[in-house]
Design a protein around this motif. Structure first.
Motif, mmCIF file in Angstrom:
data_model
loop_
_atom_site.group_PDB
_atom_site.id
_atom_site.type_symbol
_atom_site.label_atom_id
_atom_site.label_comp_id
_atom_site.label_asym_id
_atom_site.label_seq_id
_atom_site.Cartn_x
_atom_site.Cartn_y
_atom_site.Cartn_z
ATOM 1 N N LEU A 146 0.805 -1.248 0.021
ATOM 2 C CA LEU A 146 0.046 -0.023 -0.058
ATOM 3 C C LEU A 146 0.943 1.316 0.163
ATOM 4 O O LEU A 146 0.402 2.104 -0.670
ATOM 5 C CB LEU A 146 -1.041 0.006 1.248
ATOM 6 C CG LEU A 146 -2.012 -1.032 1.027
ATOM 7 C CD1 LEU A 146 -2.773 -1.101 2.567
ATOM 8 C CD2 LEU A 146 -3.029 -0.800 0.260
ATOM 9 N N VAL A 147 1.915 1.148 0.682
ATOM 10 C CA VAL A 147 2.977 2.554 0.643
ATOM 11 C C VAL A 147 3.279 2.599 -0.668
ATOM 12 O O VAL A 147 3.556 3.772 -1.113
ATOM 13 C CB VAL A 147 3.994 2.215 1.588
ATOM 14 C CG1 VAL A 147 5.174 3.394 1.478
ATOM 15 C CG2 VAL A 147 3.433 2.200 3.155
ATOM 16 N N LEU A 169 -5.052 2.154 4.143
ATOM 17 C CA LEU A 169 -4.216 2.658 5.422
ATOM 18 C C LEU A 169 -4.971 3.277 6.243
ATOM 19 O O LEU A 169 -4.829 2.709 7.473
ATOM 20 C CB LEU A 169 -3.124 3.420 4.834
ATOM 21 C CG LEU A 169 -1.903 2.797 4.040
ATOM 22 C CD1 LEU A 169 -1.111 3.481 3.416
ATOM 23 C CD2 LEU A 169 -1.047 1.565 4.803
ATOM 24 N N GLY A 170 -5.970 4.205 6.169
ATOM 25 C CA GLY A 170 -6.768 4.754 6.989
ATOM 26 C C GLY A 170 -7.523 3.938 7.735
ATOM 27 O O GLY A 170 -7.759 3.994 9.169
ATOM 28 N N ASP A 171 -8.178 3.083 7.243
ATOM 29 C CA ASP A 171 -9.015 2.155 7.790
ATOM 30 C C ASP A 171 -8.346 0.938 8.619
ATOM 31 O O ASP A 171 -8.816 0.544 9.788
ATOM 32 C CB ASP A 171 -10.131 1.278 6.754
ATOM 33 C CG ASP A 171 -11.155 2.340 6.277
ATOM 34 O OD1 ASP A 171 -11.327 3.372 6.793
ATOM 35 O OD2 ASP A 171 -11.776 1.842 5.271
ATOM 36 N N LEU A 172 -7.067 0.683 7.870
ATOM 37 C CA LEU A 172 -6.329 -0.372 8.804
ATOM 38 C C LEU A 172 -5.801 0.232 10.004
ATOM 39 O O LEU A 172 -5.707 -0.894 11.149
ATOM 40 C CB LEU A 172 -4.970 -0.960 7.961
ATOM 41 C CG LEU A 172 -5.495 -1.976 6.701
ATOM 42 C CD1 LEU A 172 -4.228 -2.071 5.887
ATOM 43 C CD2 LEU A 172 -6.094 -3.171 7.446
ATOM 44 N N ALA A 187 4.576 4.489 6.337
ATOM 45 C CA ALA A 187 3.292 5.000 5.756
ATOM 46 C C ALA A 187 2.897 6.057 5.927
ATOM 47 O O ALA A 187 2.432 7.291 5.117
ATOM 48 C CB ALA A 187 1.932 4.194 6.151
ATOM 49 N N ILE A 188 3.312 6.769 7.274
ATOM 50 C CA ILE A 188 2.993 7.926 7.632
ATOM 51 C C ILE A 188 3.783 9.135 6.830
ATOM 52 O O ILE A 188 3.189 10.171 6.371
ATOM 53 C CB ILE A 188 3.325 8.273 9.198
ATOM 54 C CG1 ILE A 188 2.421 7.593 9.996
ATOM 55 C CG2 ILE A 188 3.207 9.890 9.708
ATOM 56 C CD1 ILE A 188 2.890 7.530 11.660
ATOM 57 N N ALA A 189 5.177 8.841 6.679
ATOM 58 C CA ALA A 189 5.780 9.971 5.663
ATOM 59 C C ALA A 189 5.225 9.853 4.542
ATOM 60 O O ALA A 189 5.314 11.040 3.674
ATOM 61 C CB ALA A 189 7.376 9.375 5.532
ATOM 62 N N ALA A 190 4.875 8.840 4.025
ATOM 63 C CA ALA A 190 4.265 8.829 2.528
ATOM 64 C C ALA A 190 3.030 9.272 2.439
ATOM 65 O O ALA A 190 2.689 9.989 1.541
ATOM 66 C CB ALA A 190 4.344 7.331 2.159
ATOM 67 N N LEU A 191 2.311 9.272 3.353
ATOM 68 C CA LEU A 191 1.034 10.003 3.536
ATOM 69 C C LEU A 191 1.036 11.434 3.610
ATOM 70 O O LEU A 191 0.483 12.276 2.809
ATOM 71 C CB LEU A 191 0.242 9.493 4.670
ATOM 72 C CG LEU A 191 -0.577 8.153 4.580
ATOM 73 C CD1 LEU A 191 -1.057 7.795 5.906
ATOM 74 C CD2 LEU A 191 -1.763 8.154 3.668
ATOM 75 N N VAL A 192 2.128 11.964 4.472
ATOM 76 C CA VAL A 192 2.401 13.322 4.639
ATOM 77 C C VAL A 192 2.668 13.986 3.351
ATOM 78 O O VAL A 192 2.408 15.050 3.054
ATOM 79 C CB VAL A 192 3.318 13.475 5.563
ATOM 80 C CG1 VAL A 192 3.839 14.992 5.631
ATOM 81 C CG2 VAL A 192 2.935 13.283 7.007
ATOM 82 N N GLN A 193 3.452 13.396 2.621
ATOM 83 C CA GLN A 193 3.788 13.902 1.429
ATOM 84 C C GLN A 193 2.788 14.299 0.131
ATOM 85 O O GLN A 193 2.995 14.988 -0.690
ATOM 86 C CB GLN A 193 5.096 12.795 0.718
ATOM 87 C CG GLN A 193 6.419 12.743 1.323
ATOM 88 C CD GLN A 193 7.168 14.190 1.616
ATOM 89 O OE1 GLN A 193 7.086 14.937 0.647
ATOM 90 N NE2 GLN A 193 7.383 14.502 2.934
#
Length: 456
Positions: A146-147, A169-172, A187-193
């Motif tokens: 997913l990342v 990712l949000g639901d997991l 995942a967090i760093a990838a989401l923040v970008q």
């Protein structure tokens, strides 16, 4: 379960197994989909159990194997997604090897509809059981897949694959068993970008929503902040962003500061106060109300930031929100006014804005325990200002508080009322008026029979 139903479904599964060519197998698989859609539409546990007992799940999992056409993958993933909505069927999906083949479909080259079906089925499987399914999903490589999708940006017929990955990712991360694994996966760093006003509404809203879900875990919230989420979320509060995006960003910032009070200064330093106050003053519908007061509430816990919030024009809209229908909004507004009022200068501004009668009015709402608690607490804090204490008495608060000490009130309401009276009584002149109003007997009764009432 009805034996005839199981027998019918077994015949459909046998038809698939006995098919001699790919076309016959595809037609039989479509028949399974048609029958399963009909039975799942009834929504009973017996229908799902019949599908499982008929042996449909292993057959469906096998159709997700590499090398088969996308038609087989699409039909099988759709039916498995329907089955996975029923917790009793998820164990069979797991034991049949479903997690591994579903994760294999999480590739940028997959059809977007297929990606969505596979991701949603994995989410449902992870949510079932006592945590062992979630651990299996995390261990299967689903998170890293997913990342990777987050970074792909590949367009598909149903939209961007990034959107699928963000939602998944949000639901997991709602599953506490794997939230730390999600954080460790990068995942967090990838989401923040992806927190960027230039991205689509679906992506920016989804990222903000995923961030606030992740941040509900205190340890992971620190990772969220370290990844640079706060300034990017503040950027989404600007007028150019869609209302839904602003709402999600405000919720994310609120969760971060509620979960980790040490992040309050970071949120304020990122410039969140003014855009949050703009939202507070411009809310047009109930959908934005709670977000507008939820995010800045923890900021008022810092006296310096609370004064900045007052200077940014927060007091008048907060007073107005005391009169809205939503109890959660009333409660947050009262809490903020109480914290802002710690400053003598700001407490005068709160009084001038008409907050005292509005807070006292909330004392009459016995059906709203949360707003009642917040109003009594706010009045107690504001009454440190003698002028406000006099005003509170003048609008009839003492009589209401004494009434709330009676047996018809809940124990919590009696406690709140006693606390507010105690705060008011810190001023000798007000204490005398409270005693004259007959406060001693009902207060003594709260102490029980072992504390006889002495005449004043």
């Amino acid at each position: 379960m009805p034996p005839l139903l199981v027998d019918e479904l077994r015949r459909v599964v046998r038809k698939f197994r006995d098919a001699s060519c790919e076309d016959e197998r595809l037609e039989a698989l479509k028949d399974i989909r048609k029958r399963s859609s009909r039975e799942l539409g009834h929504g009973t546990a017996d229908d799902v159990a019949a599908l499982v007992e008929a042996g449909a799940v292993p057959v469906l999992v096998q159709q997700l194997a590499p090398g088969l056409s996308v038609d087989f993958h699409m039909i099988a993933s759709t039916v498995l997604g329907g089955l996975a909505q029923c917790p009793d069927a998820t164990r069979t999906i797991v034991t049949a090897g479903g997690i591994r083949v579903l994760v294999r479909l999480l590739e940028p080259s997959s059809d977007t509809y297929l990606l969505h079906a596979a991701a949603m089925t994995l989410i449902l499987v992870a949510a079932a059981g006592d945590g062992e399914h979630a651990a299996a999903v995390a261990a299967s490589g689903a998170l890293s897949a997913l990342v990777q999708l987050l970074a792909s940006g590949v367009e598909g017929p149903e939209g961007r694959t990034q959107t699928v990955a963000i939602v998944a990712l949000g639901d997991l991360t709602c599953n506490p068993k794997i939230v730390h694994t999600v954080a460790a996966s990068g995942a967090i760093a990838a989401l923040v970008q992806l927190v960027d006003p230039l991205n689509s509404v679906a992506i920016t809203w989804g990222v903000a929503k995923a961030c606030w879900r992740i941040a509900q875990d205190a340890d992971v919230a620190g990772v969220d902040a370290a990844a640079g989420a706060i300034p990017r979320l503040v950027q989404l509060l600007q007028p150019g962003s869609e209302a839904a995006v602003q709402k999600a960003a405000a919720q994310a910032l609120g969760i971060l500061t509620h979960t980790r009070s040490d992040l309050i200064a970071h949120v304020a330093a990122a410039g969140a106060v003014r855009p949050l106050m703009r939202l507070l003053g411009a809310v047009a519908g109930d959908g934005m109300l709670l977000s507008s007061v939820y995010a800045p509430t923890p900021l008022t816990w810092d006296a310096g930031i609370a004064h900045t919030i007052a200077a940014a024009g927060a007091i008048p809209p907060l007073v107005r929100l005391l009169g809205c229908r939503d109890e959660q909004v009333q409660m947050r507004a009262a809490d903020m006014l109480g914290e802002i009022g710690v400053s003598a200068e700001d407490s005068d501004s709160i009084a001038i804005a008409g907050a005292i009668p509005a807070l006292v009015q909330l004392l009459t709402r016995g059906d709203k325990a949360g707003a009642h608690r917040a109003a009594t607490a706010a009045l107690g804090k504001l009454s440190a200002n003698l002028n406000i204490a006099h005003m509170t008495v003048a609008v009839g608060a003492v009589a209401l508080l004494l009434q709330l000490l009676g047996p018809r009130s809940s124990a919590l309401m009696r406690c709140n009322a006693a606390g507010a009276l105690s705060d008011l009584a810190k001023h000798d002149v007000i204490a005398a008026r409270i005693v004259a109003a007959g406060a001693i007997p009902p207060l003594a009764r709260l102490l029980g029979p072992s504390h006889p009432v002495e005449p004043p």
